[in-house]
Enzyme design. Structure first.
Site, short mmCIF file in Angstrom:
data_model
loop_
_atom_site.label_atom_id
_atom_site.label_comp_id
_atom_site.label_asym_id
_atom_site.label_seq_id
_atom_site.Cartn_x
_atom_site.Cartn_y
_atom_site.Cartn_z
N LYS A 1 -79.62 -38.09 -42.19
CA LYS A 1 -80.50 -37.09 -42.80
C LYS A 1 -81.86 -37.75 -42.97
O LYS A 1 -82.14 -38.39 -43.98
CB LYS A 1 -79.92 -36.66 -44.15
CG LYS A 1 -80.19 -35.22 -44.54
CD LYS A 1 -81.66 -34.90 -44.69
CE LYS A 1 -82.27 -35.47 -45.94
NZ LYS A 1 -83.75 -35.40 -45.94
N GLU B 1 -81.84 -49.02 -50.96
CA GLU B 1 -83.09 -49.78 -50.86
C GLU B 1 -84.17 -48.88 -51.44
O GLU B 1 -84.51 -47.85 -50.87
CB GLU B 1 -83.36 -50.13 -49.40
CG GLU B 1 -84.27 -51.34 -49.26
CD GLU B 1 -85.72 -50.93 -49.17
OE1 GLU B 1 -86.39 -50.98 -50.24
OE2 GLU B 1 -86.18 -50.58 -48.10
N CYS C 1 -92.60 -50.31 -49.01
CA CYS C 1 -92.03 -50.77 -50.28
C CYS C 1 -92.29 -52.26 -50.48
O CYS C 1 -92.19 -52.76 -51.59
CB CYS C 1 -90.55 -50.46 -50.32
SG CYS C 1 -89.69 -51.03 -48.86
N GLU D 1 -94.87 -47.74 -59.35
CA GLU D 1 -95.08 -47.76 -57.90
C GLU D 1 -96.05 -46.65 -57.51
O GLU D 1 -95.76 -45.47 -57.73
CB GLU D 1 -93.75 -47.58 -57.17
CG GLU D 1 -93.91 -47.78 -55.68
CD GLU D 1 -92.61 -47.61 -54.90
OE1 GLU D 1 -92.36 -48.44 -54.01
OE2 GLU D 1 -91.86 -46.67 -55.17
O1 TXE Z 1 -88.80 -39.96 -51.48
P1 TXE Z 1 -87.29 -39.59 -51.63
P2 TXE Z 1 -90.06 -39.21 -52.02
C1 TXE Z 1 -91.06 -44.16 -53.18
C2 TXE Z 1 -92.55 -43.92 -53.32
C3 TXE Z 1 -92.66 -42.46 -53.34
C4 TXE Z 1 -91.41 -42.11 -54.13
C5 TXE Z 1 -90.89 -40.73 -53.91
O2 TXE Z 1 -93.00 -44.42 -54.54
O3 TXE Z 1 -93.80 -42.00 -53.99
O4 TXE Z 1 -90.45 -43.01 -53.65
O5 TXE Z 1 -90.87 -40.45 -52.54
C6 TXE Z 1 -83.74 -37.86 -49.44
N1 TXE Z 1 -79.70 -36.69 -52.34
N2 TXE Z 1 -90.61 -44.39 -51.83
O6 TXE Z 1 -89.77 -38.33 -53.17
O7 TXE Z 1 -87.15 -38.27 -52.29
C7 TXE Z 1 -85.01 -37.28 -48.88
O8 TXE Z 1 -84.77 -36.02 -48.29
C8 TXE Z 1 -79.74 -37.14 -51.08
C9 TXE Z 1 -90.12 -45.70 -51.57
O9 TXE Z 1 -90.70 -38.57 -50.88
O10 TXE Z 1 -86.62 -40.74 -52.22
C10 TXE Z 1 -85.41 -38.36 -47.88
O11 TXE Z 1 -84.63 -38.24 -46.70
N3 TXE Z 1 -80.89 -37.40 -50.45
C11 TXE Z 1 -89.48 -45.83 -50.28
C12 TXE Z 1 -85.03 -39.64 -48.62
O12 TXE Z 1 -84.08 -39.23 -49.59
C13 TXE Z 1 -82.04 -37.22 -51.11
C14 TXE Z 1 -89.81 -44.94 -49.19
C15 TXE Z 1 -86.19 -40.33 -49.33
O13 TXE Z 1 -86.89 -39.39 -50.11
C16 TXE Z 1 -82.06 -36.74 -52.43
C17 TXE Z 1 -90.24 -43.63 -49.60
C18 TXE Z 1 -80.82 -36.47 -53.04
N4 TXE Z 1 -80.75 -36.02 -54.30
C19 TXE Z 1 -90.65 -43.42 -50.90
N5 TXE Z 1 -83.33 -36.64 -52.83
C20 TXE Z 1 -88.99 -47.17 -49.85
N6 TXE Z 1 -88.04 -47.74 -50.57
O14 TXE Z 1 -89.42 -47.68 -48.84
C21 TXE Z 1 -84.11 -37.04 -51.80
N7 TXE Z 1 -83.33 -37.38 -50.75
#
Ligand code: TXE
Length: 480
Positions: A173, A248, A282, A384
């Site tokens: 996904k 991660e 990250c 962050e």
């Molecule tokens: O990422 P999400 P978001 C950090 C960064 C950013 C914050 C939020 O600070 O501003 O996270 O980003 C899926 N069950 N990073 O909200 O939501 C979603 O569809 C299952 C750090 O855009 O975490 C996507 O495929 N899946 C980071 C994935 O999770 C779920 C990289 C990541 O999205 C879900 C990106 C759920 N309940 C953002 N909710 C890094 N570690 O590198 C969301 N998703």
């Protein structure tokens, strides 16, 4: 308009309910693709396909699995330009970064784990001369792989490659913000001869498709990269089924610069670790600590370099900073710059949206921003931001900076700049994070464990650590 389809059981299929999510080109702010808003029904169908494929794939000889993975890498390499351009359009990153980092590493992910697979050995031992013990390793089953938008294909393939090398099947996904290169990958997998159903791709949002995947009882393990808030939800759902989980999550990494460093290298690399990929990695070092004796000298060298960075058209090879992923993310980043001002911060350079002309006038561009005069404990220096924004703080002693670096809810990585050998080791070992870079940044040996402490995640991936995650180990004890 590009309209994506799910990839299930080796076929491109429409989602069961024909709802779509708009996907924007971040540098123009215009919709250019439609992503299926898949539901639980699509996930169920994909998990069944993966389950069916797993039976055979898990028993396929490792040399066959490795050959297919090498072919995937070769095909990706032959289409590197096309994939890099797609990543730029979808994500807003620069073409230079997409080519050299994202797609290069995606290719290498497959090659590395194909090679790893061919050289895997199992442990065996003789117990007191009376019994022979050995480890029988079996693939864990169907994995749910959930990837984010910052390094779309890079992080998705970092999950797919070890998963299929280990003999597992998966349902992926990708992020709803950046699904296009994942969609393109499906045709590569097919062309390389990967059996139908081993990798399935279901597009949609986290709360719909993502949650359904995490909650599915036949999905035995979840590898997730994303924000800490989403990671917590994933962990809660997965723990109800006692699934294996690798998370991660975010980071707020310290970049520590001692007075005895190689100054030029520290400045040049800190520019990269601050602003590469618009700060949307990250592992970016967003809290810079500089020893007081060279604090002003560092600012005098660092700030002009940050100010002079070329922000603009991501398709131009000269561009150094592209567009942020979305309007809402840009507003979040700009909100932190406003907060910094309220917290008493001094904006040394940048501080706002970068206004561009023509097609790019509605793009989500933010100037590289350097902020000083903030307390390391304030929100801007603790939360962050995930954009081209860094804070710089002076420190006096080694002990003080170790405490400052560790004073964070996150524990992903840290950089240390010094030429004193014993200090390098002392500081590296005292920082509570998963990875420490000394006199470098972002150098990765894929055999090393990768992951974070505290709110940066759970578990380690890479080489044998990924294999441990994607397999179950059984001890067999044979006595006469
Ligand atoms: O990422 P999400 P978001 C950090 C960064 C950013 C914050 C939020 O600070 O501003 O996270 O980003 C899926 N069950 N990073 O909200 O939501 C979603 O569809 C299952 C750090 O855009 O975490 C996507 O495929 N899946 C980071 C994935 O999770 C779920 C990289 C990541 O999205 C879900 C990106 C759920 N309940 C953002 N909710 C890094 N570690 O590198 C969301 N998703």
């Amino acid at each position: 308009m590009l309209v994506l389809q799910n990839f299930i059981g080796g076929e491109f299929l429409d989602a069961k309910v024909a709802n779509f999510i708009d996907s924007y080109n971040p540098s123009t702010g215009k919709v250019y693709a439609k992503i299926p808003d898949s539901t639980e029904d699509d996930i169920n169908f994909a998990v069944e396909a993966a389950h069916k494929a797993f039976t055979k794939w898990s028993k396929t000889h490792r040399s066959v699995r490795a050959n297919i993975m090498y072919r995937i890498a070769d095909i990706l390499e032959s289409r590197q330009k096309e994939f890099a351009e797609a990543e730029v359009r979808d994500q807003g990153k620069t073409i230079t970064f997409a080519t050299n980092i994202d797609i290069n590493r995606s290719i290498y992910n497959f090659r590395y784990f194909a090679g790893y697979l061919l050289h895997m050995e199992e442990k065996a031992s003789i117990l007191d001369g009376r019994a022979f013990n050995y480890v029988k390793r079996t693939p864990s089953g169907v994995a749910g792989l959930i990837s984010p938008w910052n390094l779309p294909l890079y992080l998705l393939t970092w999950k797919i490659a070890p998963c299929i090398a280990a003999g597992c099947a998966c349902v992926c996904k990708p992020s709803e913000f950046t699904s296009v290169t994942a969609f393109m990958l499906c045709s590569v997998l097919k062309e390389a001869g990967l059996p139908d159903g081993v990798v399935n791709m279901v597009f949609g949002t986290g709360p719909n498709a993502g949650q359904a995947l995490v909650a599915h009882p036949k999905v035995r393990l979840i590898s997730f990269t994303g924000g800490t808030v989403s990671g917590l939800k994933v962990n809660t759902t997965a723990s109800m089924h006692l699934k294996k989980v690798s998370l991660e999550l975010g980071g707020k990494n310290a970049n520590i610069i001692f007075e005895d460093c190689d100054f030029e290298n520290a400045v040049t690399t800190s520019i990269k670790s601050s602003f590469s990929n618009q700060g949307e990695i990250c592992l970016c070092g967003s809290r810079i600590f500089v020893q007081s004796s060279i604090y002003q000298k560092f600012l005098d060298a660092f700030v002009p370099k940050a100010r002079d960075m070329i922000v603009g058209d991501p398709t131009d090879p000269q561009t150094e900073v592209g567009a942020l992923i979305s309007k809402s993310h840009m507003e979040k980043v700009l909100g932190y710059i406003e907060l910094a001002k309220q917290e008493g911060g001094v904006i040394e350079c940048g501080g706002g949206r970068k206004e561009l002309k023509g097609e790019l006038c509605d793009g989500y561009f933010v100037e590289p921003t350097v902020i000083t005069n903030l307390k390391p404990s304030c929100r801007v220096a603790q939360e962050e931001i995930f954009g081209p924004v860094v804070t710089i703080h002076p420190f006096e002693t080694e002990e003080e900076v170790i405490n400052l670096a560790n004073d964070s809810p996150y524990g992903l990585s840290c950089s240390v700049w010094s030429q004193n050998g014993s200090r390098m080791r002392r500081v590296a070992e005292a920082i509570d994070v998963g990875t420490v870079w000394v006199n470098c940044w972002l150098w990765r040996d894929l055999s090393m464990p990768f992951g974070g402490t505290k709110k940066s995640g759970v578990g380690r991936e890479g080489g044998e650590y990924s294999m441990e995650f994607y397999t179950e180990q059984k001890t067999v004890c044979l006595a006469d």
